[in-house]
Design a protein around this motif. Structure first.
Motif, PDB file in Angstrom:
ATOM      1  N   GLY A 117       0.782  -1.217   0.000  1.00  0.00           N
ATOM      2  CA  GLY A 117       0.000   0.000   0.000  1.00  0.00           C
ATOM      3  C   GLY A 117       0.817   1.273   0.000  1.00  0.00           C
ATOM      4  O   GLY A 117       0.292   2.357   0.241  1.00  0.00           O
ATOM      5  N   LYS A 118       2.124   1.156  -0.296  1.00  0.00           N
ATOM      6  CA  LYS A 118       3.010   2.322  -0.273  1.00  0.00           C
ATOM      7  C   LYS A 118       3.557   2.602  -1.673  1.00  0.00           C
ATOM      8  O   LYS A 118       3.507   1.755  -2.565  1.00  0.00           O
ATOM      9  CB  LYS A 118       4.189   2.079   0.672  1.00  0.00           C
ATOM     10  N   LYS A 119       4.084   3.805  -1.832  1.00  0.00           N
ATOM     11  CA  LYS A 119       4.838   4.159  -3.034  1.00  0.00           C
ATOM     12  C   LYS A 119       6.180   4.703  -2.591  1.00  0.00           C
ATOM     13  O   LYS A 119       6.249   5.577  -1.716  1.00  0.00           O
ATOM     14  CB  LYS A 119       4.098   5.202  -3.867  1.00  0.00           C
ATOM     15  N   MET A 120       7.246   4.164  -3.178  1.00  0.00           N
ATOM     16  CA  MET A 120       8.584   4.568  -2.786  1.00  0.00           C
ATOM     17  C   MET A 120       9.404   4.915  -4.013  1.00  0.00           C
ATOM     18  O   MET A 120       9.397   4.195  -5.011  1.00  0.00           O
ATOM     19  CB  MET A 120       9.280   3.476  -1.972  1.00  0.00           C
ATOM     20  N   TYR A 121      10.112   6.027  -3.905  1.00  0.00           N
ATOM     21  CA  TYR A 121      10.983   6.498  -4.975  1.00  0.00           C
ATOM     22  C   TYR A 121      12.415   6.139  -4.606  1.00  0.00           C
ATOM     23  O   TYR A 121      12.948   6.627  -3.597  1.00  0.00           O
ATOM     24  CB  TYR A 121      10.816   7.999  -5.155  1.00  0.00           C
ATOM     25  N   LEU A 122      13.018   5.291  -5.402  1.00  0.00           N
ATOM     26  CA  LEU A 122      14.281   4.650  -5.029  1.00  0.00           C
ATOM     27  C   LEU A 122      15.448   5.299  -5.758  1.00  0.00           C
ATOM     28  O   LEU A 122      15.536   5.261  -6.990  1.00  0.00           O
ATOM     29  CB  LEU A 122      14.224   3.160  -5.356  1.00  0.00           C
ATOM     30  N   CYS A 123      16.330   5.884  -4.973  1.00  0.00           N
ATOM     31  CA  CYS A 123      17.586   6.417  -5.500  1.00  0.00           C
ATOM     32  C   CYS A 123      18.553   6.522  -4.330  1.00  0.00           C
ATOM     33  O   CYS A 123      18.185   6.342  -3.178  1.00  0.00           O
ATOM     34  CB  CYS A 123      17.392   7.780  -6.166  1.00  0.00           C
ATOM     35  N   GLN A 124      19.806   6.810  -4.630  1.00  0.00           N
ATOM     36  CA  GLN A 124      20.786   7.043  -3.580  1.00  0.00           C
ATOM     37  C   GLN A 124      20.731   8.502  -3.147  1.00  0.00           C
ATOM     38  O   GLN A 124      20.559   9.402  -3.959  1.00  0.00           O
ATOM     39  CB  GLN A 124      22.197   6.694  -4.073  1.00  0.00           C
ATOM     40  N   HIS A 125      20.871   8.698  -1.847  1.00  0.00           N
ATOM     41  CA  HIS A 125      20.768  10.041  -1.273  1.00  0.00           C
ATOM     42  C   HIS A 125      21.332   9.962   0.129  1.00  0.00           C
ATOM     43  O   HIS A 125      21.462   8.879   0.704  1.00  0.00           O
ATOM     44  CB  HIS A 125      19.295  10.478  -1.255  1.00  0.00           C
ATOM     45  N   ASN A 126      21.673  11.099   0.685  1.00  0.00           N
ATOM     46  CA  ASN A 126      22.186  11.116   2.057  1.00  0.00           C
ATOM     47  C   ASN A 126      21.279  10.342   3.011  1.00  0.00           C
ATOM     48  O   ASN A 126      21.756   9.635   3.904  1.00  0.00           O
ATOM     49  CB  ASN A 126      22.319  12.579   2.512  1.00  0.00           C
ATOM     50  N   LEU A 127      19.962  10.431   2.830  1.00  0.00           N
ATOM     51  CA  LEU A 127      18.999   9.789   3.725  1.00  0.00           C
ATOM     52  C   LEU A 127      18.344   8.560   3.104  1.00  0.00           C
ATOM     53  O   LEU A 127      17.360   8.054   3.635  1.00  0.00           O
ATOM     54  CB  LEU A 127      17.920  10.801   4.128  1.00  0.00           C
ATOM     55  N   LYS A 128      18.893   8.081   1.985  1.00  0.00           N
ATOM     56  CA  LYS A 128      18.298   6.939   1.285  1.00  0.00           C
ATOM     57  C   LYS A 128      19.422   6.027   0.798  1.00  0.00           C
ATOM     58  O   LYS A 128      20.313   6.477   0.076  1.00  0.00           O
ATOM     59  CB  LYS A 128      17.464   7.405   0.085  1.00  0.00           C
ATOM     60  N   ALA A 129      19.375   4.771   1.181  1.00  0.00           N
ATOM     61  CA  ALA A 129      20.326   3.778   0.677  1.00  0.00           C
ATOM     62  C   ALA A 129      19.518   2.718  -0.064  1.00  0.00           C
ATOM     63  O   ALA A 129      18.866   1.866   0.548  1.00  0.00           O
ATOM     64  CB  ALA A 129      21.134   3.157   1.810  1.00  0.00           C
ATOM     65  N   MET A 130      19.548   2.784  -1.376  1.00  0.00           N
ATOM     66  CA  MET A 130      18.688   1.951  -2.226  1.00  0.00           C
ATOM     67  C   MET A 130      19.282   0.565  -2.422  1.00  0.00           C
ATOM     68  O   MET A 130      20.435   0.410  -2.806  1.00  0.00           O
ATOM     69  CB  MET A 130      18.529   2.643  -3.584  1.00  0.00           C
ATOM     70  N   VAL A 131      18.475  -0.463  -2.160  1.00  0.00           N
ATOM     71  CA  VAL A 131      18.832  -1.853  -2.451  1.00  0.00           C
ATOM     72  C   VAL A 131      17.593  -2.483  -3.098  1.00  0.00           C
ATOM     73  O   VAL A 131      16.612  -2.753  -2.408  1.00  0.00           O
ATOM     74  CB  VAL A 131      19.231  -2.636  -1.189  1.00  0.00           C
ATOM     75  N   PRO A 132      17.585  -2.734  -4.406  1.00  0.00           N
ATOM     76  CA  PRO A 132      16.358  -3.154  -5.106  1.00  0.00           C
ATOM     77  C   PRO A 132      16.001  -4.625  -4.894  1.00  0.00           C
ATOM     78  O   PRO A 132      16.045  -5.454  -5.803  1.00  0.00           O
ATOM     79  CB  PRO A 132      16.674  -2.845  -6.566  1.00  0.00           C
ATOM     80  N   VAL A 133      15.634  -4.945  -3.657  1.00  0.00           N
ATOM     81  CA  VAL A 133      15.269  -6.301  -3.258  1.00  0.00           C
ATOM     82  C   VAL A 133      14.005  -6.232  -2.418  1.00  0.00           C
ATOM     83  O   VAL A 133      13.887  -5.381  -1.536  1.00  0.00           O
ATOM     84  CB  VAL A 133      16.401  -6.974  -2.439  1.00  0.00           C
ATOM     85  N   LEU A 134      13.059  -7.130  -2.700  1.00  0.00           N
ATOM     86  CA  LEU A 134      11.856  -7.289  -1.884  1.00  0.00           C
ATOM     87  C   LEU A 134      11.859  -8.674  -1.255  1.00  0.00           C
ATOM     88  O   LEU A 134      12.268  -9.648  -1.887  1.00  0.00           O
ATOM     89  CB  LEU A 134      10.600  -7.118  -2.734  1.00  0.00           C
ATOM     90  N   ASN A 135      11.383  -8.747  -0.009  1.00  0.00           N
ATOM     91  CA  ASN A 135      11.301 -10.007   0.727  1.00  0.00           C
ATOM     92  C   ASN A 135       9.865 -10.147   1.229  1.00  0.00           C
ATOM     93  O   ASN A 135       9.373  -9.291   1.957  1.00  0.00           O
ATOM     94  CB  ASN A 135      12.293 -10.007   1.896  1.00  0.00           C
ATOM     95  N   SER A 136       9.192 -11.222   0.820  1.00  0.00           N
ATOM     96  CA  SER A 136       7.763 -11.378   1.081  1.00  0.00           C
ATOM     97  C   SER A 136       7.492 -12.440   2.140  1.00  0.00           C
ATOM     98  O   SER A 136       8.170 -13.469   2.194  1.00  0.00           O
ATOM     99  CB  SER A 136       7.035 -11.756  -0.211  1.00  0.00           C
ATOM    100  N   THR A 137       6.448 -12.201   2.916  1.00  0.00           N
ATOM    101  CA  THR A 137       5.989 -13.222   3.864  1.00  0.00           C
ATOM    102  C   THR A 137       5.313 -14.385   3.153  1.00  0.00           C
ATOM    103  O   THR A 137       5.033 -15.410   3.780  1.00  0.00           O
ATOM    104  CB  THR A 137       4.991 -12.611   4.858  1.00  0.00           C
ATOM    105  N   ALA A 138       5.053 -14.255   1.856  1.00  0.00           N
ATOM    106  CA  ALA A 138       4.396 -15.324   1.097  1.00  0.00           C
ATOM    107  C   ALA A 138       5.370 -16.396   0.628  1.00  0.00           C
ATOM    108  O   ALA A 138       4.963 -17.351  -0.038  1.00  0.00           O
ATOM    109  CB  ALA A 138       3.657 -14.737  -0.108  1.00  0.00           C
ATOM    110  N   GLY A 139       6.661 -16.258   0.932  1.00  0.00           N
ATOM    111  CA  GLY A 139       7.613 -17.322   0.611  1.00  0.00           C
ATOM    112  C   GLY A 139       8.432 -17.082  -0.628  1.00  0.00           C
ATOM    113  O   GLY A 139       8.787 -18.031  -1.333  1.00  0.00           O
ATOM    114  N   TYR A 140       8.777 -15.825  -0.907  1.00  0.00           N
ATOM    115  CA  TYR A 140       9.623 -15.531  -2.071  1.00  0.00           C
ATOM    116  C   TYR A 140      10.257 -14.158  -1.889  1.00  0.00           C
ATOM    117  O   TYR A 140       9.856 -13.358  -1.020  1.00  0.00           O
ATOM    118  CB  TYR A 140       8.801 -15.543  -3.369  1.00  0.00           C
ATOM    119  N   GLY A 141      11.238 -13.879  -2.726  1.00  0.00           N
ATOM    120  CA  GLY A 141      11.837 -12.556  -2.807  1.00  0.00           C
ATOM    121  C   GLY A 141      12.081 -12.199  -4.251  1.00  0.00           C
ATOM    122  O   GLY A 141      12.043 -13.058  -5.148  1.00  0.00           O
ATOM    123  N   LEU A 142      12.342 -10.912  -4.498  1.00  0.00           N
ATOM    124  CA  LEU A 142      12.626 -10.411  -5.834  1.00  0.00           C
ATOM    125  C   LEU A 142      13.871  -9.543  -5.784  1.00  0.00           C
ATOM    126  O   LEU A 142      13.991  -8.666  -4.921  1.00  0.00           O
ATOM    127  CB  LEU A 142      11.450  -9.577  -6.376  1.00  0.00           C
TER     128      LEU A 142
END
Length: 817
Positions: free
Chosen positions: A192-217
């Motif tokens: 239910g969120k929207k996130m804008y992913l980039c590197q920044h002083n306050l943002k460390a981007m790692v393009p990985v998702l981990n799901s409670t449904a038994g998989y990751g991307l």
């Protein structure tokens, strides 16, 4: 100099469907071709599938170096007769013949994830640009992030195209998602969120998702991205990539997803034991003598300490970022390191990628190894990384310095340096993403705009490993990327400001970062900016102008310290006010005593923490972990932002509201259902799980609980991590369920541990018989401890002591009457 810049739209091929006549079996998978477009679904392991798509049919990967090489082998697969599905011995992958949507099932044909069945992906061709900067306009801007080089853009030339991609997913209603890195945006469960992913002083981007449904991307591209799960449209967008390239990682649980991620991208090396002690830092110590005096004061007060940090501006005046210590204030680097080592303290030094106005910059620039429009060295070049190491080694490492602090590794921030409109602030996430994506793309190239830190860390790690095997690499760095954990990095959450609001945001930011599979993360205890600044900059909004002299700030600092005691690295740092323990009161006063007692608790827990560190490296474990790792069947934990597990035993519930304003020394804590219940660590009282309780939270400590059915090896607190290698262990046993814990021991530093230079022995608690068995010791290392006193302690106070000599033993622990 010229470089590919920000991608801009060229033509749209959105919602393009694959209308294939047939699917073809290829090595370890399936391939679908529709005209020029090509979709390939390929097993790289029985439980990991790589998906590639390119509208022009050229599957060339995105050139990121995120994944490590694995020898390709043919897997035993079963293909359906129509070649629209393929199965391994772990899962089945299906492709929709009408749209090309990919779906993933377990062996019981339970749906794990599917791309959107009607619109699985879209591709939009975008221009790439070369940016020419006006070298005559080069000037220095003085910013809160140091001095940075600024130049005007002379022209933008279109030189080719790339693609903006979206992959649309149909996530299930009941699953929770975690990951994507560390972002100060107060999100835990990312549904239910929207996130804008980039590197920044306050943002460390790692393009990985981990799901409670038994998989990751894992999304394997180096560009800025957008994650969207709002407004009936769920997708991940890659802003500039040659192709869609993502990995589906099946896992029985979130730990197994992390294992699959690290198999793809590399294991996290073993950190040295001293890293898990206490690190003292501030902005900044100004001389060798000050560093020595601070460590001497810790030793005099008998407060444990393992490392002190030299922050920036140690270089000669006017030579910003140069890896050279001003001899006026640091007359003998070798003597400094040796003197600290004589007090059993390590030394970390801050190094930057953007030297200016000095021979170091001139050297890189003369070779063409400075990125355009900046003073940042080109870490994408192996020869530039080698030269950077030569400077770092000559000035620091060869003189005995121990650890690196690679600051500003984004390496450019667009809104930290330049004026923005008056309404701009912490919550301008989209605008921040736009600004920083543009400046990073202009300098680094759109397709690799977010990956600089990966290559910067690569250079430090590989060259130190080539230099010596006796000292483990430690690299504290502000940015991160997928795969960076293999280079011994610890990421922190950037230059935050001191407030209770930002403190509360740190907790879910770190848990999401570590859920990606990058295990080491920390914070500046006390936050970086403590007071407001005179220019009213959007990021410099600290609420405590009197710093450590303000009792309200002392309370915030103490609560943050209590929280950080249970992070992988415990470190105090920041500007505006001192950070040493004695700045927060005197012995006997509550803030001072709480801080000291938590440092001592940290050192008492070192056998537990160091054994977990080995589990991180050898079993792909996650030390500081969202509750969903351990209680995936309990949806009540999915969006808890202010509780987490520290290893298998501890549930940590930081106090994130001030007693002075809140007026109540307690907080609500949810204790998940577990067979053995929970024990209040501070009182030993057992409490049933599956309920929310009002937990005491005096200034002495925040709520801390131990799961029933846990074994926690501890020791008496020492002055530094390796003070007494043979110190007795106190093994706390919390009954209520069977428990197992494997103790790991090695030399504490050096890489003999990678050549089996370590020992392990396993403790197993049989709850029904109240017996604790100790396995025979496995392995050996130089100067290993052959005999150790073990005292087993129960919550009711019963204890029994044995001397363990490496042989199997059984101890019966009866309760006190």
């Amino acid at each position: 100099m010229l470089l590919v810049g920000l991608a801009v739209p060229l033509a749209i091929a959105a919602n393009r469907e694959i209308k294939a006549v047939k699917s073809t079996a290829v090595s370890n998978g399936l391939e679908v071709v529709d005209g020029l477009s090509r979709l390939r679904v390929e097993f790289v392991r029985a439980d990991i599938v790589r998906v590639q798509y390119q509208p022009d049919g050229q599957l060339t990967d995105n050139g990121t170096d995120v994944c490590v090489a694995h020898r390709k082998r043919t897997l035993p697969l079963t293909y359906s007769d129509d070649l629209w599905s393929v199965s391994s011995d772990s899962m089945t992958v299906c492709i929709d013949a009408a749209t090309g949507a990919v779906s993933y099932y377990d062996l019981h044909h339970r749906l794990l994830l599917r791309e959107h069945p009607r619109c699985p992906r879209s591709a939009e061709k975008v221009w790439q640009e070369k940016i020419t900067y006006d070298e005559t306009s080069r000037r220095t801007a003085h910013t809160a992030n140091g001095d940075v080089a600024v130049m005007d853009v002379l022209r933008r030339d279109t030189i080719g195209s790339t693609f903006r991609y979206r992959t649309y997913f149909d996530w299930t209603a009941t699953e929770a998602l975690y990951g994507l890195g560390s972002h100060m945006e107060n999100y835990m469960n990312l549904r239910g969120k929207k996130m804008y992913l980039c590197q920044h002083n306050l943002k460390a981007m790692v393009p990985v998702l981990n799901s409670t449904a038994g998989y990751g991307l894992l999304f394997d591209a180096g560009c800025a991205m957008v994650y969207n799960d709002v407004a009936d449209s769920s997708y991940v967008e890659m802003e500039a990539a040659r192709q869609i390239d993502y990995y589906f990682i099946k896992g029985r649980n979130m730990d197994q997803v992390v294992e699959g991620y690290r198999w793809l991208t590399g294991q996290s090396p073993m950190m040295p034991r001293y890293l898990f002690g206490y690190t003292q830092s501030k902005e900044r110590y100004c001389s060798s003598q000050e560093l020595l005096d601070i460590v001497g004061e810790y030793r005099k007060r008998q407060i444990p300490l393992d490392m002190i940090v030299q922050d920036w501006n140690y270089w000669p005046a006017g030579q910003w970022g140069r890896m050279m210590m001003d001899p006026k204030y640091y007359p003998n680097k070798r003597m400094l390191a040796d003197s600290l080592h004589a007090m059993n303290c390590r030394l970390m030094v801050s190094i930057w990628p953007n030297a200016q106005h000095c021979p170091q910059y001139d050297d890189f620039n003369s070779r063409g190894w400075i990125l355009p429009g900046s003073s940042v060295y080109d870490a994408y070049r192996a020869d530039a990384r080698s030269l950077y190491w030569d400077y770092a080694n000559r000035e620091f490492f060869s003189n005995g310095f121990d650890a690196w602090w690679c600051d500003s590794s984004e390496p450019i921030d667009g809104d930290w340096n330049n004026p923005v409109h008056p309404d701009y602030g912490y919550d301008n996430h989209f605008e921040r993403w736009q600004i920083n994506t543009k400046v990073l793309s202009d300098v680094l190239g759109a397709e690799r705009s977010q990956s600089y830190s990966l290559y910067h860390a690569m250079g430090i790690y590989k060259h130190q490993r080539q230099t010596t095997d006796s000292k483990r690499v430690v690299n504290l760095t502000r940015s991160s990327y997928a795969g960076q954990q293999r280079y011994a990095t610890i990421t922190w959450n950037g230059d935050t400001y001191a407030s209770w609001k930002t403190f509360a945001q740190m907790i879910p930011a770190g848990l999401n970062f570590m859920a990606t599979g990058c295990p080491y993360w920390t914070v500046d205890v006390g936050a970086f900016f403590v007071g407001p600044d005179r220019w009213n900059r959007w990021f410099y909004k600290g609420e405590y102008p009197d710093g450590c002299n303000d009792p309200a700030y002392r309370e915030l600092y103490t609560r943050m310290f209590q929280y950080a005691t249970f992070l992988p690295m415990l470190r105090s740092h920041g500007t505006d006010t001192p950070r040493e323990v004695w700045r927060f009161g005197n012995p006997g006063e509550p803030f001072y005593e709480s801080i000291v007692n938590h440092i001592r608790l940290r050192y008492s827990l070192l056998p537990y923490i160091y054994s977990m560190a080995a589990k991180v490296s050898n079993e792909s474990y996650t030390m500081t972990r969202a509750l969903a790792f351990d209680f995936v069947g309990d949806s009540a934990v999915y969006d808890l932002k202010d509780e987490f597990m520290f290893g298998p035993a501890f549930l940590v519930a930081p106090m994130t509201r001030p007693l002075m304003a809140y007026g109540k020394a307690s907080r609500q804590v949810y204790l998940p259902q577990t067979k053995g219940g929970w024990y209040d660590y501070w009182t030993g009282i057992r409490i049933e799980g599956g309920q929310t309780i009002d937990a005491p939270a005096p200034i002495d400590h925040s709520p801390l609980y131990v799961r029933g059915g846990s074994i926690v090896p501890m020791t008496a607190p020492q002055q530094y991590a390796d003070e007494h290698p043979d110190a007795p262990y106190i093994i706390k046993v919390y009954p209520g369920a069977d428990a197992t814990f494997t103790i790991y021991e090695d030399a504490g530093d050096g890489y003999d541990c990678e050549r089996k230079g370590y020992v392990t022995y396993t403790l197993h608690w049989d709850d029904s018989h109240r017996q604790l068995s100790i396995s025979a010791r496995k392995g050996s290392y130089k100067k290993m401890v052959k005999r150790r006193q073990l005292t087993f302690v129960m919550p009711d106070g019963y204890q029994q002591t044995v001397v363990y000599d490496g042989k199997k033993a059984i101890v019966t622990l009866t309760a006190n009457n």
